[in-house]
Design a protein around this motif. Structure first.
Motif, PDB file in Angstrom:
ATOM      1  N   UNK A 138      39.633  39.391  46.696  1.00 47.08           N
ATOM      2  CA  UNK A 138      39.024  40.209  47.269  1.00 47.08           C
ATOM      3  C   UNK A 138      39.638  41.965  47.049  1.00 47.08           C
ATOM      4  N   UNK A 139      40.974  41.915  46.944  1.00 45.27           N
ATOM      5  CA  UNK A 139      41.744  42.974  46.609  1.00 45.27           C
ATOM      6  C   UNK A 139      41.441  43.323  45.270  1.00 45.27           C
ATOM      7  N   UNK A 140      41.523  42.444  44.230  1.00 48.00           N
ATOM      8  CA  UNK A 140      41.315  42.720  43.029  1.00 48.00           C
ATOM      9  C   UNK A 140      39.873  43.041  42.425  1.00 48.00           C
ATOM     10  N   UNK A 182      49.633  39.125  27.826  1.00 45.63           N
ATOM     11  CA  UNK A 182      51.112  39.331  28.231  1.00 45.63           C
ATOM     12  C   UNK A 182      51.420  40.473  29.075  1.00 45.63           C
ATOM     13  N   UNK A 183      52.493  40.262  29.953  1.00 42.49           N
ATOM     14  CA  UNK A 183      52.856  41.091  31.156  1.00 42.49           C
ATOM     15  C   UNK A 183      53.106  42.571  30.689  1.00 42.49           C
ATOM     16  N   UNK A 184      53.666  42.429  29.256  1.00 47.35           N
ATOM     17  CA  UNK A 184      54.065  43.702  28.701  1.00 47.35           C
ATOM     18  C   UNK A 184      52.847  44.684  28.281  1.00 47.35           C
ATOM     19  N   UNK A 188      48.619  48.975  33.485  1.00 47.98           N
ATOM     20  CA  UNK A 188      48.085  49.347  34.681  1.00 47.98           C
ATOM     21  C   UNK A 188      47.037  48.522  35.203  1.00 47.98           C
ATOM     22  N   UNK A 189      46.985  48.725  36.708  1.00 47.02           N
ATOM     23  CA  UNK A 189      46.019  48.148  37.405  1.00 47.02           C
ATOM     24  C   UNK A 189      45.372  49.373  37.974  1.00 47.02           C
ATOM     25  N   UNK A 190      43.832  49.576  37.895  1.00 45.48           N
ATOM     26  CA  UNK A 190      43.378  50.684  38.666  1.00 45.48           C
ATOM     27  C   UNK A 190      43.594  50.262  40.155  1.00 45.48           C
ATOM     28  N   UNK A 199      54.159  43.652  39.807  1.00 42.16           N
ATOM     29  CA  UNK A 199      54.224  42.656  40.796  1.00 42.16           C
ATOM     30  C   UNK A 199      52.966  41.636  40.810  1.00 42.16           C
ATOM     31  N   UNK A 200      51.964  42.255  40.604  1.00 40.71           N
ATOM     32  CA  UNK A 200      50.648  41.437  40.668  1.00 40.71           C
ATOM     33  C   UNK A 200      50.411  40.665  39.206  1.00 40.71           C
ATOM     34  N   UNK A 201      50.753  41.345  38.384  1.00 46.40           N
ATOM     35  CA  UNK A 201      50.504  40.691  36.812  1.00 46.40           C
ATOM     36  C   UNK A 201      51.317  39.571  36.804  1.00 46.40           C
ATOM     37  N   UNK A 202      52.675  39.682  37.143  1.00 41.94           N
ATOM     38  CA  UNK A 202      53.614  38.704  37.194  1.00 41.94           C
ATOM     39  C   UNK A 202      53.235  37.415  38.116  1.00 41.94           C
TER      40      UNK A 202
END
Length: 253
Positions: A138-140, A182-184, A188-190, A199-202
Motif C-alpha cells: 500500500x505504501x509503495x 541492482x541497489x546502486x 530514488x523512490x518518489x 532502506x526500502x530497496x535493500x
C-alpha cells in the motif's frame, strides 16, 4: 513446441529449433515468457547469425553502450571470463533500466560452458510482489523509481537515467511484478528520502531474491536462455567457476 513449467520460475522448451520457428511458435513463446518469465531452450546448434535472426522476430534489437560488441555482429555482445585474473562481479539486476525504453527481452547463447559453476539465477518478481506485506504494498503503490547507469560508460548524449514504476503491470499476463534493478542503480523512490530509498530497496531486493524464489540454471552446451525483463531479475554466479564461460547476448527493445 512443448514445454514444462518449473518452480519457482521458468519453463523448459523442447521440440523447437530456433532456425525453424514459425508465427505460431513466436506467439506461444511470447505468452510463455509473460507467464513463466524465463524459457530454457536446450540443444540449439545455431550460430550467431541464426541466433540474431531469431531475436529479430521479437522486435527491434538494442545494445547497451559501453559493453563489448561481438565482432561482425554489433547487436550482440560478449560476456566472458576468458583472460580475467579475477572473476566478474554480478548482483541481481534488470538489464539497462536507466533508459526510457529498456529491453523487454534478453537472451544468452552458450558458446563455451565451464566444467563447473557459472550458473545464472533468476528471481520471480511476480511472486515478489504477491508476497509483499500489505502495508508495504500500500505504501509503495503508484511510486516511481529513478534508475541510473552504473558500470558502463554510455558515451556522450546518451540516456543515463530513467523513471519507471516500482509495480509494473505486464500487458500480456495482466499480472503485476516488482520492478527493480541492482541497489546502486535504484537511486530514488518518489516521495522517499535518500535514506528511506536505500532502506526500502535493500529490503525489496532481499525479499525478491530469497532462496525459495530463485531459479538456478546450470548451463549445458547448446543452451539458449531467454527471459522477460518485466518478470525477473537475474545474476550470474561466478563463484567456483572452472573453465571458460563465454556467452553471446542479445536484447529486444
Amino acid at each position: 513446441m512443448q514445454y514444462q513449467v518449473v518452480d519457482p520460475i521458468g519453463a523448459r522448451v523442447t521440440d523447437l529449433s530456433l532456425d525453424e520457428v514459425d508465427g505460431g511458435d513466436m506467439a506461444r513463446l511470447e505468452k510463455l515468457l509473460a507467464e513463466a518469465g524465463v524459457v530454457v531452450i536446450p540443444d540449439q546448434n545455431v550460430d550467431d547469425r541464426a541466433f540474431l535472426a531469431f531475436l529479430e522476430r521479437f522486435g527491434e534489437l538494442m545494445f547497451t553502450k559501453g559493453e563489448m560488441p561481438l565482432a561482425g555482429y554489433p547487436d550482440l555482445n560478449v560476456i566472458s571470463n576468458v583472460g580475467r585474473t579475477t572473476p566478474p562481479r554480478s548482483t541481481f539486476h534488470v538489464d539497462t533500466t536507466y533508459v526510457s525504453q529498456p529491453p523487454r527481452y534478453t537472451a544468452l547463447r552458450a558458446v563455451h560452458v565451464p566444467q563447473e559453476g557459472g550458473h545464472t539465477q533468476f528471481s520471480n518478481q511476480y511472486a515478489a510482489y504477491d508476497t509483499l506485506p500489505d502495508e508495504i504494498r500500500e505504501d509503495l503503490a503508484g511510486r516511481l523509481v529513478t534508475h541510473v547507469v552504473t558500470g558502463v560508460d554510455p558515451g556522450d548524449d546518451a540516456e543515463t537515467s530513467a523513471v519507471h514504476p516500482i509495480f509494473l503491470a505486464h500487458p500480456l499476463s495482466g499480472r503485476t511484478a516488482l520492478y527493480l534493478s541492482a541497489a546502486a542503480r535504484c537511486a530514488a523512490i518518489s516521495g522517499k528520502t535518500s535514506e528511506e530509498t536505500a532502506e526500502v530497496i535493500a529490503y525489496l531486493i532481499t525479499h525478491s531474491t530469497r532462496e525459495d524464489n530463485v531459479l538456478r540454471h546450470a548451463w549445458s552446451a547448446g543452451d539458449v536462455v531467454m527471459w522477460d525483463n518485466r518478470v525477473v531479475m537475474h545474476r550470474a554466479d561466478h563463484s567456483g567457476v572452472v573453465g571458460d564461460r563465454v556467452m553471446h547476448r542479445g536484447m529486444v527493445r
